[in-house]
Enzyme design. Structure first.
Site, PDB file in Angstrom:
ATOM      1  N   PHE A 134       0.854  -1.183   0.000  1.00  0.00           N
ATOM      2  CA  PHE A 134       0.000   0.000   0.000  1.00  0.00           C
ATOM      3  C   PHE A 134       0.898   1.244   0.000  1.00  0.00           C
ATOM      4  CE2 PHE A 134      -3.083   2.827   2.242  1.00  0.00           C
ATOM      5  CZ  PHE A 134      -4.171   2.621   1.417  1.00  0.00           C
ATOM      6  N   TYR A 239     -10.869  -0.248  10.410  1.00  0.00           N
ATOM      7  CA  TYR A 239     -12.096   0.128   9.698  1.00  0.00           C
ATOM      8  C   TYR A 239     -12.396  -0.754   8.496  1.00  0.00           C
ATOM      9  CZ  TYR A 239      -8.673   3.123   7.182  1.00  0.00           C
ATOM     10  OH  TYR A 239      -7.585   3.618   6.511  1.00  0.00           O
ATOM     11  N   ARG A 391     -11.994  -5.199  -6.938  1.00  0.00           N
ATOM     12  CA  ARG A 391     -11.890  -6.042  -5.738  1.00  0.00           C
ATOM     13  C   ARG A 391     -13.287  -6.371  -5.250  1.00  0.00           C
ATOM     14  NH1 ARG A 391      -7.886  -2.924  -1.716  1.00  0.00           N
ATOM     15  NH2 ARG A 391      -9.614  -1.455  -1.815  1.00  0.00           N
TER      16      ARG A 391
END
Ligand SMILES: *Cc1c(COP(=O)(O)O)cnc(C)c1O
Length: 431
Positions: A134, A239, A391
């Site tokens: 990432f 989250y 995704r």
């Protein structure tokens, strides 16, 4: 649980049968599903549960009724909130109480742990990361190397991918005497590849390299055994699969072997609670992972996690993983069998082996961006990562097998009806 071990069928009735037998189906109504949609984006932002809403509202009410005394008199005293939730979350990641703390954001935790464990000395100055991580993690590492007086062009090793995957062998090969730290993801955010954290840890330690993992894409859907694997540290986002709300407070793990090492970024919230309010000039760090806190906990960003952890505890991470493998396997089966060939031409970038994949499936299509928009118009909520990967995350706690069956019918229909052609090819910034 692999495709071979489990026999899937194409028909809708199969999906309904799977749902009828699903022990986790009862959790669906604990979440606020978005009306008229199928939510396949829980790997980016998990849905709100009634439990998370309840704990958030309770803390809001404590503020209303207790004011400052909420720090000591909240149902969970706010002053210990990060520690208490950390202990609850520890069971989910194979850690002991005291080794996990809920604090800060993911990227801030990364900075703090790197500031702690990256000690360039002599020829041992490099950090191993990889080109598929990432971007935030790589930006942070780049900055941290500069902060420590190094040159990231020299000192940041980005392991190259092969066919869209990072091979553990390639990482291990780069673990030389010049490496001080390895920082790698557990699950790759695009492909959904799961790394072998136990093997990488063993290899790093053999070479006296510190190793930590960013588990943002795995905690809450894959079981972890940080203590047993003996990883040095880890951090993750709450989250995504943890459903703790947008920007929800993150977590970190520090192996108890390493308690007592001074956190790189100190602040009063990491001070031992017993001396914290003496307001001494000298920092007295907590004796466990709590020392890696920096400032006052963001109560409203942490409160929903309490409710989420209650659900996770009831569902059990082993059962979540079992369904996750089955339902992602089902999604891959339907795409392979129904949509793999012309005129559909969808392909899957996620590894097939159960031990090599996390909770989402990466679907490749050269018209991925336009198809993604066509799906949204049909009420499916996927997400998209450039250049052409969609995704799809069938979250075990709130997505059904029937949802997955329907999603694949939508994937088919947007091509059958050429619906994707109605959308522009250029991308907006919000995906
Ligand atoms: C989601 C995610 C993050 C998020 O970082 P924030 O500090 O919460 O913005 C970081 N790293 C990885 C690998 C992620 O998947």
């Amino acid at each position: 649980m692999s495709k071979k071990a489990f026999r899937y069928e194409l028909g809708e009735d199969f999906a309904l049968r799977m749902d009828a037998e699903d022990p986790l189906a009862v959790f669906r109504t604990r979440f606020y599903n978005i009306p008229n949609s199928i939510y396949m984006d829980g790997n980016s932002l998990g849905l709100m549960s009634r439990d998370a809403e309840e704990t958030l509202m309770r803390v809001a009410n404590e503020w209303k009724t207790l004011g400052i005394s909420g720090w000591g008199r909240g149902k969970i005293p706010w002053i210990d909130f990060g520690e208490t939730l950390g202990d609850l979350e520890a069971t989910l990641v194979g850690a002991e109480p005291g080794e996990v703390i809920v604090t800060n954001s993911t990227t801030v935790n990364l900075h703090n742990l790197v500031a702690t464990f990256y000690e360039p000395k002599g020829r041992r100055r490099k950090i191993i990361a990889d080109e598929l991580n990432f971007p935030s993690d790589l930006y942070a590492l780049y900055a941290d190397i500069i902060l420590m007086g190094g040159d990231p062009e020299e000192d940041l090793i980005l392991v190259k991918s092969r066919n869209g995957l990072i091979e553990e062998d390639d990482i291990i090969e780069q673990m030389t005497g010049e490496v001080a730290l390895a920082l790698l993801p557990s699950v790759y955010y695009k492909s959904g590849q799961l790394t072998d954290m136990a093997r990488l840890t063993k290899a790093a330690h053999r070479k006296k390299i510190w190793i930590g993992f960013d588990c943002s894409h795995s905690v809450g859907v894959v079981p972890h055994f940080f203590d047993r694997w003996d990883v040095d540290f880890a951090f993750w986002c709450n989250y995504k699969y943890m459903n703790a709300g947008p920007g929800g407070t993150a977590s970190l793990y520090v192996n108890k072997r390493l308690f007592g090492i001074r956190p790189g970024l100190a602040g009063w919230w990491g001070n031992s609670r017993s001396t914290m309010f003496n307001m001494e000039t000298k920092y007295d760090p907590a004796k466990n992972a709590a020392a890696w806190q920096i400032g006052t906990i963001n109560m409203f960003s942490a409160a929903p996690l309490e409710g989420s952890l209650r659900i996770m505890g009831e569902a059990g991470i082993e059962r979540i993983r079992e369904k996750s493998l089955k339902i992602t396997g089902y999604l891959m089966y339907l795409i392979d069998e129904m949509l793999g060939k012309a005129p559909y031409n969808y392909s899957i970038v996620t590894p097939r082996e159960p031990e090599r994949r996390g909770g989402h499936v990466g679907v490749l299509h050269k018209e991925g961006w336009r198809i993604n928009q066509a799906l949204i118009a049909r009420g499916v909520i996927p997400d998209f990562r450039p250049p052409n990967i969609m995704r799809l995350a069938p979250i075990p706690l709130y997505v059904s097998y029937h949802d997955v069956w329907k999603v694949t019918q939508h994937l088919k229909a947007v091509i059958d009806n050429k619906e994707y052609m109605k959308f522009k090819d250029e991308r907006s910034t919000v995906t």
